[in-house]
Design a protein around this motif. Structure first.
Motif, PDB file in Angstrom:
ATOM      1  N   ARG A  23       0.845  -1.206   0.000  1.00  0.00           N
ATOM      2  CA  ARG A  23       0.000   0.000   0.000  1.00  0.00           C
ATOM      3  C   ARG A  23       0.879   1.255   0.000  1.00  0.00           C
ATOM      4  N   ILE A  24       1.968   1.232   0.758  1.00  0.00           N
ATOM      5  CA  ILE A  24       2.893   2.365   0.768  1.00  0.00           C
ATOM      6  C   ILE A  24       3.526   2.533  -0.614  1.00  0.00           C
ATOM      7  N   VAL A  25       3.895   1.425  -1.239  1.00  0.00           N
ATOM      8  CA  VAL A  25       4.432   1.473  -2.605  1.00  0.00           C
ATOM      9  C   VAL A  25       3.384   2.086  -3.542  1.00  0.00           C
ATOM     10  N   HIS A  26       2.132   1.697  -3.367  1.00  0.00           N
ATOM     11  CA  HIS A  26       1.055   2.264  -4.188  1.00  0.00           C
ATOM     12  C   HIS A  26       0.999   3.789  -4.022  1.00  0.00           C
ATOM     13  N   PHE A  27       1.070   4.267  -2.773  1.00  0.00           N
ATOM     14  CA  PHE A  27       1.044   5.709  -2.524  1.00  0.00           C
ATOM     15  C   PHE A  27       2.239   6.403  -3.176  1.00  0.00           C
ATOM     16  N   LEU A  50      -0.149   9.516   2.237  1.00  0.00           N
ATOM     17  CA  LEU A  50       1.055   8.700   2.388  1.00  0.00           C
ATOM     18  C   LEU A  50       1.626   8.819   3.797  1.00  0.00           C
ATOM     19  N   VAL A  51       1.736  10.040   4.284  1.00  0.00           N
ATOM     20  CA  VAL A  51       2.290  10.265   5.625  1.00  0.00           C
ATOM     21  C   VAL A  51       1.384   9.634   6.679  1.00  0.00           C
ATOM     22  N   GLU A  52       0.094   9.869   6.575  1.00  0.00           N
ATOM     23  CA  GLU A  52      -0.851   9.318   7.552  1.00  0.00           C
ATOM     24  C   GLU A  52      -0.794   7.785   7.570  1.00  0.00           C
ATOM     25  N   TYR A  53      -0.799   7.186   6.393  1.00  0.00           N
ATOM     26  CA  TYR A  53      -0.768   5.727   6.314  1.00  0.00           C
ATOM     27  C   TYR A  53       0.556   5.173   6.848  1.00  0.00           C
ATOM     28  N   THR A  54       1.658   5.825   6.512  1.00  0.00           N
ATOM     29  CA  THR A  54       2.973   5.353   6.949  1.00  0.00           C
ATOM     30  C   THR A  54       3.099   5.412   8.468  1.00  0.00           C
ATOM     31  N   SER A  56       0.671   5.210  10.614  1.00  0.00           N
ATOM     32  CA  SER A  56      -0.179   4.127  11.114  1.00  0.00           C
ATOM     33  C   SER A  56       0.521   2.775  10.953  1.00  0.00           C
ATOM     34  N   HIS A  57       1.158   2.573   9.810  1.00  0.00           N
ATOM     35  CA  HIS A  57       1.899   1.329   9.561  1.00  0.00           C
ATOM     36  C   HIS A  57       3.013   1.156  10.581  1.00  0.00           C
ATOM     37  N   PHE A  58       3.780   2.208  10.814  1.00  0.00           N
ATOM     38  CA  PHE A  58       4.882   2.122  11.778  1.00  0.00           C
ATOM     39  C   PHE A  58       4.366   1.714  13.147  1.00  0.00           C
ATOM     40  N   SER A  59       3.276   2.304  13.570  1.00  0.00           N
ATOM     41  CA  SER A  59       2.690   1.988  14.871  1.00  0.00           C
ATOM     42  C   SER A  59       2.282   0.512  14.943  1.00  0.00           C
ATOM     43  N   PHE A  60       1.636   0.043  13.891  1.00  0.00           N
ATOM     44  CA  PHE A  60       1.215  -1.356  13.845  1.00  0.00           C
ATOM     45  C   PHE A  60       2.424  -2.288  13.862  1.00  0.00           C
ATOM     46  N   GLU A  61       3.409  -1.980  13.047  1.00  0.00           N
ATOM     47  CA  GLU A  61       4.620  -2.796  12.968  1.00  0.00           C
ATOM     48  C   GLU A  61       5.315  -2.849  14.336  1.00  0.00           C
ATOM     49  N   GLU A  62       5.407  -1.711  14.995  1.00  0.00           N
ATOM     50  CA  GLU A  62       6.035  -1.657  16.317  1.00  0.00           C
ATOM     51  C   GLU A  62       5.243  -2.472  17.340  1.00  0.00           C
ATOM     52  N   SER A  63       3.919  -2.490  17.231  1.00  0.00           N
ATOM     53  CA  SER A  63       3.123  -3.283  18.168  1.00  0.00           C
ATOM     54  C   SER A  63       3.386  -4.777  17.979  1.00  0.00           C
TER      55      SER A  63
END
Length: 136
Positions: A23-27, A50-54, A56-63
């Motif tokens: 999804r980040i690649v898509h953005f 892109l910034v908002e999604y990234t 959110s992704h970082f937060s999920f990945e860190e969890s």
């Protein structure tokens, strides 16, 4: 034309993470295409998405890393925080009317590929094992 093409060597073999990375690649590719069209308002909207999604992704990945007790969680979080700071500087410059898209695209392309292949590749075996253990 796509700036980044997803290839198998970018897979972490954690389906949800790979889907988020795609999804980040898509953005990034959408930003590239939009920037080429010259539609400044749309460029700004894509950067914001892109910034908002990234973030959110970082937060999920860190969890996921936290649940798996990944030993290098804190350094990984610092890498994410530094990247977010850098991206926020682009957002600020863009808001002041500067055309940041070409420079931002170069940064995103290099950073994402490198980050997935190095830092994310380091945590993925630990997180995969933890997910498999919890799914039993």
């Amino acid at each position: 034309m796509a700036l980044i093409t997803w290839t198998a060597d970018l897979n972490t073999d954690i389906e949800i993470i790979d889907d988020q990375h795609k999804r980040i690649v898509h953005f990034i590719n959408e930003l590239h295409d939009t920037q080429e069209s010259g539609n400044r308002k749309r460029v700004e909207a894509v950067i914001d998405e892109l910034v908002e999604y990234t973030i959110s992704h970082f937060s999920f990945e860190e969890s996921l890393m936290e649940k798996a007790h990944y030993a290098y969680l804190e350094p990984h979080k610092k890498v994410h925080a530094l990247f977010i700071d850098k991206i926020n500087s682009f957002v600020e410059r863009n808001a002041k009317g500067e055309d940041v898209a070409p420079e931002l695209l170069r940064l995103l392309q290099r950073w994402l590929i490198n980050h997935i292949k190095s830092e994310d590749a380091d945590y993925s075996p630990v997180v995969r094992r933890d997910i498999e253990r919890r799914d039993k």
